[in-house]
Motif scaffolding. Structure first.
Motif, PDB file in Angstrom:
ATOM      1  N   GLU A   6      -9.778  -4.845 -40.934  1.00 37.30           N
ATOM      2  CA  GLU A   6      -8.659  -5.769 -40.776  1.00 37.30           C
ATOM      3  C   GLU A   6      -8.426  -6.051 -39.295  1.00 37.30           C
ATOM      4  OE1 GLU A   6      -6.026  -4.634 -44.754  1.00 37.30           O
ATOM      5  OE2 GLU A   6      -5.195  -4.337 -42.752  1.00 37.30           O
ATOM      6  N   ARG A   7      -7.808  -7.182 -39.051  1.00 33.77           N
ATOM      7  CA  ARG A   7      -7.447  -7.521 -37.678  1.00 33.77           C
ATOM      8  C   ARG A   7      -6.416  -6.527 -37.163  1.00 33.77           C
ATOM      9  NH1 ARG A   7      -5.539 -13.431 -37.315  1.00 33.77           N
ATOM     10  NH2 ARG A   7      -3.705 -12.555 -38.332  1.00 33.77           N
ATOM     11  N   GLU A   8      -6.570  -6.122 -35.911  1.00 35.64           N
ATOM     12  CA  GLU A   8      -5.655  -5.142 -35.350  1.00 35.64           C
ATOM     13  C   GLU A   8      -5.123  -5.595 -33.996  1.00 35.64           C
ATOM     14  OE1 GLU A   8      -7.536  -1.375 -34.625  1.00 35.64           O
ATOM     15  OE2 GLU A   8      -8.997  -2.201 -33.229  1.00 35.64           O
ATOM     16  N   PHE A   9      -3.941  -5.128 -33.704  1.00 41.47           N
ATOM     17  CA  PHE A   9      -3.278  -5.414 -32.437  1.00 41.47           C
ATOM     18  C   PHE A   9      -3.985  -4.702 -31.296  1.00 41.47           C
ATOM     19  CE2 PHE A   9       0.193  -6.122 -29.571  1.00 41.47           C
ATOM     20  CZ  PHE A   9       0.384  -4.937 -28.874  1.00 41.47           C
ATOM     21  N   VAL A  10      -4.097  -5.396 -30.158  1.00 38.05           N
ATOM     22  CA  VAL A  10      -4.698  -4.798 -28.967  1.00 38.05           C
ATOM     23  C   VAL A  10      -3.666  -4.672 -27.848  1.00 38.05           C
ATOM     24  CG1 VAL A  10      -6.448  -5.052 -27.167  1.00 38.05           C
ATOM     25  CG2 VAL A  10      -6.993  -5.660 -29.536  1.00 38.05           C
ATOM     26  N   ALA A  11      -3.019  -5.795 -27.516  1.00 38.93           N
ATOM     27  CA  ALA A  11      -2.071  -5.775 -26.397  1.00 38.93           C
ATOM     28  C   ALA A  11      -1.174  -7.003 -26.474  1.00 38.93           C
ATOM     29  CB  ALA A  11      -2.810  -5.757 -25.057  1.00 38.93           C
ATOM     30  N   ALA A  12      -0.012  -6.910 -25.830  1.00 36.09           N
ATOM     31  CA  ALA A  12       0.908  -8.037 -25.769  1.00 36.09           C
ATOM     32  C   ALA A  12       1.626  -8.016 -24.433  1.00 36.09           C
ATOM     33  CB  ALA A  12       1.905  -7.995 -26.917  1.00 36.09           C
ATOM     34  N   ILE A  13       2.132  -9.190 -24.034  1.00 30.67           N
ATOM     35  CA  ILE A  13       2.813  -9.322 -22.748  1.00 30.67           C
ATOM     36  C   ILE A  13       3.946 -10.311 -22.880  1.00 30.67           C
ATOM     37  CG2 ILE A  13       1.220 -11.144 -21.971  1.00 30.67           C
ATOM     38  CD1 ILE A  13       1.388  -9.860 -19.150  1.00 30.67           C
ATOM     39  N   THR A  14       5.063 -10.010 -22.219  1.00 31.66           N
ATOM     40  CA  THR A  14       6.211 -10.910 -22.269  1.00 31.66           C
ATOM     41  C   THR A  14       5.973 -12.148 -21.425  1.00 31.66           C
ATOM     42  OG1 THR A  14       7.191  -9.643 -20.456  1.00 31.66           O
ATOM     43  CG2 THR A  14       7.889  -9.092 -22.704  1.00 31.66           C
ATOM     44  N   TRP A  15       6.907 -13.097 -21.535  1.00 30.32           N
ATOM     45  CA  TRP A  15       6.734 -14.384 -20.863  1.00 30.32           C
ATOM     46  C   TRP A  15       6.632 -14.212 -19.348  1.00 30.32           C
ATOM     47  CZ3 TRP A  15      10.164 -16.102 -17.199  1.00 30.32           C
ATOM     48  CH2 TRP A  15      11.387 -15.438 -17.146  1.00 30.32           C
ATOM     49  N   SER A  16       7.334 -13.250 -18.808  1.00 34.22           N
ATOM     50  CA  SER A  16       7.338 -13.059 -17.356  1.00 34.22           C
ATOM     51  C   SER A  16       6.204 -12.161 -16.887  1.00 34.22           C
ATOM     52  CB  SER A  16       8.662 -12.436 -16.920  1.00 34.22           C
ATOM     53  OG  SER A  16       8.761 -11.102 -17.416  1.00 34.22           O
ATOM     54  N   GLY A  17       5.583 -11.475 -17.826  1.00 36.23           N
ATOM     55  CA  GLY A  17       4.571 -10.501 -17.456  1.00 36.23           C
ATOM     56  C   GLY A  17       5.154  -9.151 -17.096  1.00 36.23           C
ATOM     57  N   GLY A  18       6.468  -9.020 -17.196  1.00 38.44           N
ATOM     58  CA  GLY A  18       7.115  -7.798 -16.771  1.00 38.44           C
ATOM     59  C   GLY A  18       7.011  -6.642 -17.740  1.00 38.44           C
ATOM     60  N   ASN A  19       6.741  -6.951 -18.982  1.00 32.90           N
ATOM     61  CA  ASN A  19       6.598  -5.902 -19.993  1.00 32.90           C
ATOM     62  C   ASN A  19       5.323  -6.109 -20.783  1.00 32.90           C
ATOM     63  OD1 ASN A  19       9.121  -4.205 -19.938  1.00 32.90           O
ATOM     64  ND2 ASN A  19      10.011  -6.229 -20.101  1.00 32.90           N
ATOM     65  N   THR A  20       4.662  -5.014 -21.078  1.00 27.78           N
ATOM     66  CA  THR A  20       3.433  -5.051 -21.843  1.00 27.78           C
ATOM     67  C   THR A  20       3.440  -3.945 -22.899  1.00 27.78           C
ATOM     68  OG1 THR A  20       2.321  -3.614 -20.235  1.00 27.78           O
ATOM     69  CG2 THR A  20       2.056  -5.994 -19.953  1.00 27.78           C
ATOM     70  N   ASN A  21       2.578  -4.086 -23.862  1.00 24.33           N
ATOM     71  CA  ASN A  21       2.414  -3.065 -24.898  1.00 24.33           C
ATOM     72  C   ASN A  21       0.938  -3.019 -25.263  1.00 24.33           C
ATOM     73  OD1 ASN A  21       3.129  -1.128 -26.813  1.00 24.33           O
ATOM     74  ND2 ASN A  21       3.401  -2.640 -28.424  1.00 24.33           N
ATOM     75  N   TYR A  22       0.436  -1.812 -25.535  1.00 25.68           N
ATOM     76  CA  TYR A  22      -0.974  -1.642 -25.843  1.00 25.68           C
ATOM     77  C   TYR A  22      -1.158  -0.759 -27.070  1.00 25.68           C
ATOM     78  CZ  TYR A  22      -1.816  -3.282 -21.077  1.00 25.68           C
ATOM     79  OH  TYR A  22      -1.864  -4.036 -19.924  1.00 25.68           O
ATOM     80  N   ALA A  23      -2.221  -1.015 -27.780  1.00 26.58           N
ATOM     81  CA  ALA A  23      -2.629  -0.096 -28.832  1.00 26.58           C
ATOM     82  C   ALA A  23      -3.101   1.202 -28.179  1.00 26.58           C
ATOM     83  CB  ALA A  23      -3.754  -0.707 -29.657  1.00 26.58           C
TER      84      ALA A  23
END
Length: 123
Positions: A44-61
């Protein structure tokens, strides 16, 4: 409407690096949360990373923490995924996605998707 076009995939040896890019159309790119996902054959497709509009916050698998870095350049309407220390298990089609609402969680719904770019890591 937003169109997303990924590039930068390819074949690399284990331990190598690649940088994926995703260029967006539309005038409101800077207001979107951007994410990268991947789908390996038979999985299945899985989450890798995400970033907010400003780039100030990120999240990673957890599987990519410390190896991958997501970043964005709003002036260029581009989001990047720098992938270092690649492993064969990173082999997948990588997708860029955009969501209009705030939220970096792995299960968030995304509104727009690119067509994907293949990353193959040989052992």
């Amino acid at each position: 409407q937003v169109q997303l076009v990924e590039s930068g995939g390819g074949l690399v040896q284990a331990g190598g690096s690649l940088r994926l890019s995703c260029v967006a159309s539309g005038r409101t790119f800077s207001t979107y949360v951007m994410g990268w996902f991947r789908q390996a054959p038979g999985k299945e497709r899985e989450f890798v990373a995400a970033i907010t509009w400003s780039g100030g916050n990120t999240n990673y698998a957890d599987s990519v923490k410390g190896r991958f870095t997501i970043s964005r350049d709003n002036a260029k309407k581009t989001v990047y995924l720098q992938m270092n220390s690649l492993k064969p298990e990173d082999t997948a089609v990588y997708y860029c996605a955009a969501r209009t609402a705030y939220g970096l969680g792995p299960n968030m719904r995304y509104d727009y998707w690119g067509q994907g770019t293949q990353v193959t890591v040989s052992s």
